[in-house]
Design a protein around this motif. Structure first.
Motif, PDB file in Angstrom:
ATOM      1  N   GLY A 208      26.407 -48.129 -20.036  1.00 35.76           N
ATOM      2  CA  GLY A 208      26.844 -46.821 -19.560  1.00 35.76           C
ATOM      3  C   GLY A 208      27.408 -45.954 -20.677  1.00 35.76           C
ATOM      4  N   ILE A 209      28.306 -46.536 -21.477  1.00 36.51           N
ATOM      5  CA  ILE A 209      28.906 -45.790 -22.590  1.00 36.51           C
ATOM      6  C   ILE A 209      27.833 -45.359 -23.584  1.00 36.51           C
ATOM      7  CG2 ILE A 209      30.488 -45.941 -24.551  1.00 36.51           C
ATOM      8  CD1 ILE A 209      32.097 -47.995 -22.874  1.00 36.51           C
ATOM      9  N   LEU A 210      26.957 -46.299 -23.947  1.00 36.75           N
ATOM     10  CA  LEU A 210      25.914 -45.998 -24.922  1.00 36.75           C
ATOM     11  C   LEU A 210      24.940 -44.946 -24.396  1.00 36.75           C
ATOM     12  CD1 LEU A 210      24.809 -46.699 -27.701  1.00 36.75           C
ATOM     13  CD2 LEU A 210      23.482 -48.546 -26.651  1.00 36.75           C
ATOM     14  N   SER A 211      24.646 -44.976 -23.115  1.00 36.18           N
ATOM     15  CA  SER A 211      23.722 -44.008 -22.526  1.00 36.18           C
ATOM     16  C   SER A 211      24.244 -42.580 -22.688  1.00 36.18           C
ATOM     17  CB  SER A 211      23.507 -44.310 -21.044  1.00 36.18           C
ATOM     18  OG  SER A 211      22.864 -45.549 -20.865  1.00 36.18           O
ATOM     19  N   THR A 212      25.544 -42.399 -22.468  1.00 38.42           N
ATOM     20  CA  THR A 212      26.116 -41.065 -22.619  1.00 38.42           C
ATOM     21  C   THR A 212      26.156 -40.645 -24.077  1.00 38.42           C
ATOM     22  OG1 THR A 212      27.419 -41.246 -20.596  1.00 38.42           O
ATOM     23  CG2 THR A 212      28.176 -39.657 -22.231  1.00 38.42           C
ATOM     24  N   LYS A 213      26.444 -41.578 -24.960  1.00 43.94           N
ATOM     25  CA  LYS A 213      26.422 -41.242 -26.384  1.00 43.94           C
ATOM     26  C   LYS A 213      25.015 -40.815 -26.812  1.00 43.94           C
ATOM     27  CE  LYS A 213      30.404 -43.991 -27.839  1.00 43.94           C
ATOM     28  NZ  LYS A 213      31.220 -42.789 -28.142  1.00 43.94           N
ATOM     29  N   ILE A 214      24.005 -41.514 -26.328  1.00 35.51           N
ATOM     30  CA  ILE A 214      22.620 -41.143 -26.633  1.00 35.51           C
ATOM     31  C   ILE A 214      22.326 -39.745 -26.093  1.00 35.51           C
ATOM     32  CG2 ILE A 214      20.204 -41.656 -26.082  1.00 35.51           C
ATOM     33  CD1 ILE A 214      20.981 -44.639 -26.151  1.00 35.51           C
ATOM     34  N   ALA A 215      22.837 -39.442 -24.900  1.00 29.73           N
ATOM     35  CA  ALA A 215      22.609 -38.129 -24.290  1.00 29.73           C
ATOM     36  C   ALA A 215      23.150 -37.007 -25.172  1.00 29.73           C
ATOM     37  CB  ALA A 215      23.250 -38.074 -22.909  1.00 29.73           C
ATOM     38  N   TYR A 216      24.321 -37.229 -25.759  1.00 32.37           N
ATOM     39  CA  TYR A 216      24.880 -36.206 -26.653  1.00 32.37           C
ATOM     40  C   TYR A 216      24.103 -36.127 -27.966  1.00 32.37           C
ATOM     41  CZ  TYR A 216      28.919 -35.095 -23.761  1.00 32.37           C
ATOM     42  OH  TYR A 216      29.723 -34.632 -22.738  1.00 32.37           O
ATOM     43  N   TRP A 217      23.568 -37.253 -28.429  1.00 36.08           N
ATOM     44  CA  TRP A 217      22.778 -37.224 -29.667  1.00 36.08           C
ATOM     45  C   TRP A 217      21.499 -36.415 -29.496  1.00 36.08           C
ATOM     46  CZ3 TRP A 217      23.170 -43.252 -30.287  1.00 36.08           C
ATOM     47  CH2 TRP A 217      24.477 -43.581 -30.703  1.00 36.08           C
ATOM     48  N   VAL A 218      20.867 -36.540 -28.336  1.00 41.94           N
ATOM     49  CA  VAL A 218      19.587 -35.849 -28.134  1.00 41.94           C
ATOM     50  C   VAL A 218      19.761 -34.449 -27.551  1.00 41.94           C
ATOM     51  CG1 VAL A 218      18.401 -38.059 -27.806  1.00 41.94           C
ATOM     52  CG2 VAL A 218      19.174 -36.773 -25.805  1.00 41.94           C
ATOM     53  N   TYR A 219      20.981 -34.126 -27.132  1.00 43.80           N
ATOM     54  CA  TYR A 219      21.211 -32.806 -26.535  1.00 43.80           C
ATOM     55  C   TYR A 219      20.821 -31.637 -27.450  1.00 43.80           C
ATOM     56  CZ  TYR A 219      23.823 -28.637 -25.246  1.00 43.80           C
ATOM     57  OH  TYR A 219      24.184 -27.342 -24.972  1.00 43.80           O
ATOM     58  N   PRO A 220      21.165 -31.640 -28.746  1.00 40.59           N
ATOM     59  CA  PRO A 220      20.752 -30.517 -29.601  1.00 40.59           C
ATOM     60  C   PRO A 220      19.237 -30.312 -29.608  1.00 40.59           C
ATOM     61  CG  PRO A 220      22.442 -31.791 -30.707  1.00 40.59           C
ATOM     62  CD  PRO A 220      22.039 -32.579 -29.487  1.00 40.59           C
ATOM     63  N   PHE A 221      18.483 -31.421 -29.610  1.00 46.31           N
ATOM     64  CA  PHE A 221      17.017 -31.309 -29.563  1.00 46.31           C
ATOM     65  C   PHE A 221      16.569 -30.699 -28.247  1.00 46.31           C
ATOM     66  CE2 PHE A 221      13.017 -33.095 -28.012  1.00 46.31           C
ATOM     67  CZ  PHE A 221      12.140 -32.679 -29.009  1.00 46.31           C
ATOM     68  N   LEU A 222      17.124 -31.191 -27.141  1.00 48.03           N
ATOM     69  CA  LEU A 222      16.750 -30.656 -25.827  1.00 48.03           C
ATOM     70  C   LEU A 222      17.106 -29.178 -25.720  1.00 48.03           C
ATOM     71  CD1 LEU A 222      17.939 -33.590 -23.525  1.00 48.03           C
ATOM     72  CD2 LEU A 222      15.595 -33.051 -24.186  1.00 48.03           C
ATOM     73  N   LYS A 223      18.268 -28.830 -26.236  1.00 46.73           N
ATOM     74  CA  LYS A 223      18.728 -27.451 -26.149  1.00 46.73           C
ATOM     75  C   LYS A 223      17.832 -26.504 -26.955  1.00 46.73           C
ATOM     76  CE  LYS A 223      21.785 -24.142 -25.293  1.00 46.73           C
ATOM     77  NZ  LYS A 223      22.011 -23.610 -23.944  1.00 46.73           N
ATOM     78  N   ASN A 224      17.483 -26.939 -28.175  1.00 45.53           N
ATOM     79  CA  ASN A 224      16.742 -26.052 -29.082  1.00 45.53           C
ATOM     80  C   ASN A 224      15.232 -26.104 -28.898  1.00 45.53           C
ATOM     81  OD1 ASN A 224      19.058 -25.050 -30.372  1.00 45.53           O
ATOM     82  ND2 ASN A 224      19.143 -26.811 -31.738  1.00 45.53           N
ATOM     83  N   LYS A 225      14.708 -27.256 -28.497  1.00 41.95           N
ATOM     84  CA  LYS A 225      13.256 -27.410 -28.404  1.00 41.95           C
ATOM     85  C   LYS A 225      12.724 -27.317 -26.972  1.00 41.95           C
ATOM     86  CE  LYS A 225      13.019 -28.139 -32.837  1.00 41.95           C
ATOM     87  NZ  LYS A 225      12.446 -27.097 -33.735  1.00 41.95           N
ATOM     88  N   VAL A 226      13.422 -27.962 -26.042  1.00 38.57           N
ATOM     89  CA  VAL A 226      12.946 -27.965 -24.666  1.00 38.57           C
ATOM     90  C   VAL A 226      13.377 -26.694 -23.946  1.00 38.57           C
ATOM     91  CG1 VAL A 226      13.009 -29.170 -22.454  1.00 38.57           C
ATOM     92  CG2 VAL A 226      12.969 -30.480 -24.601  1.00 38.57           C
ATOM     93  N   PHE A 227      14.672 -26.348 -24.094  1.00 37.21           N
ATOM     94  CA  PHE A 227      15.177 -25.150 -23.431  1.00 37.21           C
ATOM     95  C   PHE A 227      15.215 -23.949 -24.373  1.00 37.21           C
ATOM     96  CE2 PHE A 227      16.737 -28.726 -21.004  1.00 37.21           C
ATOM     97  CZ  PHE A 227      16.475 -28.334 -19.704  1.00 37.21           C
ATOM     98  N   LYS A 228      14.728 -24.141 -25.604  1.00 34.57           N
ATOM     99  CA  LYS A 228      14.575 -23.054 -26.584  1.00 34.57           C
ATOM    100  C   LYS A 228      15.869 -22.304 -26.859  1.00 34.57           C
ATOM    101  CE  LYS A 228      10.149 -23.849 -26.553  1.00 34.57           C
ATOM    102  NZ  LYS A 228       9.507 -24.577 -27.663  1.00 34.57           N
ATOM    103  N   GLY A 229      16.986 -23.041 -26.771  1.00 30.14           N
ATOM    104  CA  GLY A 229      18.266 -22.430 -27.086  1.00 30.14           C
ATOM    105  C   GLY A 229      18.705 -21.364 -26.106  1.00 30.14           C
ATOM    106  N   GLY A 230      18.078 -21.333 -24.937  1.00 33.10           N
ATOM    107  CA  GLY A 230      18.374 -20.283 -23.962  1.00 33.10           C
ATOM    108  C   GLY A 230      19.700 -20.486 -23.271  1.00 33.10           C
TER     109      GLY A 230
END
Length: 257
Positions: A208-230
């Protein structure tokens, strides 16, 4: 008694608002990916890795297996009475993030962004728990099924506790502590209810702890590439969140009013 405990667990983070608001910094960072939580660091994985390792080693270590059995026997010997409060408390830390925002205590991210992070965390935890359960095929202490390792309830609640901690650690460390208190209690209830071994709970907590840490690691990619920083605040008004508790698939929906 159970109802009183549930109300305490739900509203304890809200009570902290009154205690800590005067010390809070109301500035919320937007798209600032310089924070350490967005970048992999070995120190971040020491605790979750140790918990997972303990659980995995316990699958084959006779001493740890004996400890599992001794704990189970002690629970049954002391007049065990099953209750299902852990079915509710597993969601308390993650929902506290939305409750705190609802009463005006802002976290690190807006509604859309924090929901992206939480959904990513739950998907990682769900996939990991389900896959490992199939691979290990461990019998539950109550001998009802062979999907005991790791604990899905514990993975869910610790994912939420880490999420609460990351979103509010700049406001007050006590928000994170309250989340981990609820998470620890939920894990202990899984043992008390004779649904899991200690090793199941330890591994579930680590996942559980590691899953959330992974989520924060990949969030910048999701924000900038998937959601295009919108502006996800204006685009996202609802988000479905899947979960898996070791027995059933399900989901919850968070709606922004």
């Amino acid at each position: 008694m159970i109802k009183k405990l549930f109300l305490l667990l739900v509203f304890f983070p809200l009570w902290l608002t009154a205690q800590n608001n005067k010390f809070a910094n109301d500035t919320v960072k937007v798209n600032d990916f310089s924070d350490a939580k967005y970048h992999f660091n070995v120190k971040q994985i020491i605790i979750p890795s140790a918990l997972i390792a303990y659980g995995v080693i316990g699958l084959h270590n006779d001493d740890i297996k004996k400890l599992n059995t001794d704990i189970r026997d002690e629970v049954l010997k002391n007049g065990h009475k099953e209750n299902r409060i852990d079915d509710v408390t597993r969601f308390v830390p993650m929902l506290s993030v939305y409750a705190l925002n609802l009463v005006g205590v802002e976290g690190e991210h807006n509604f859309g962004d924090r929901t992206i992070i939480l959904t990513t965390s739950l998907l990682v935890a769900f996939t990991s728990v389900r896959s490992i359960k199939k691979l290990t095929n461990v019998q539950r202490p109550d001998i009802t099924s062979y999907n005991s390792f790791p604990s899905g309830h514990t993975a869910t609640v610790f994912a939420g506790a880490e999420f609460l901690f990351q979103e509010y650690k700049q406001k007050s460390i006590w928000y994170g502590i309250s989340g981990y208190v609820v998470a620890t209690g939920t894990g202990l209830m899984r043992i008390y209810n004779n649904r899991h071994w200690l090793t199941d709970v330890a591994a579930g907590a680590g996942i559980g702890i590691l899953s959330t840490k992974i989520a924060y690691w990949v969030y910048p990619f999701l924000k900038n590439k998937v959601f295009k920083g919108g502006n996800t605040e204006s685009k996202v008004t609802a988000m479905a969140m899947p979960f898996y508790n070791g027995e059933q698939f399900g989901g919850s929906v968070v709606v922004r009013f």
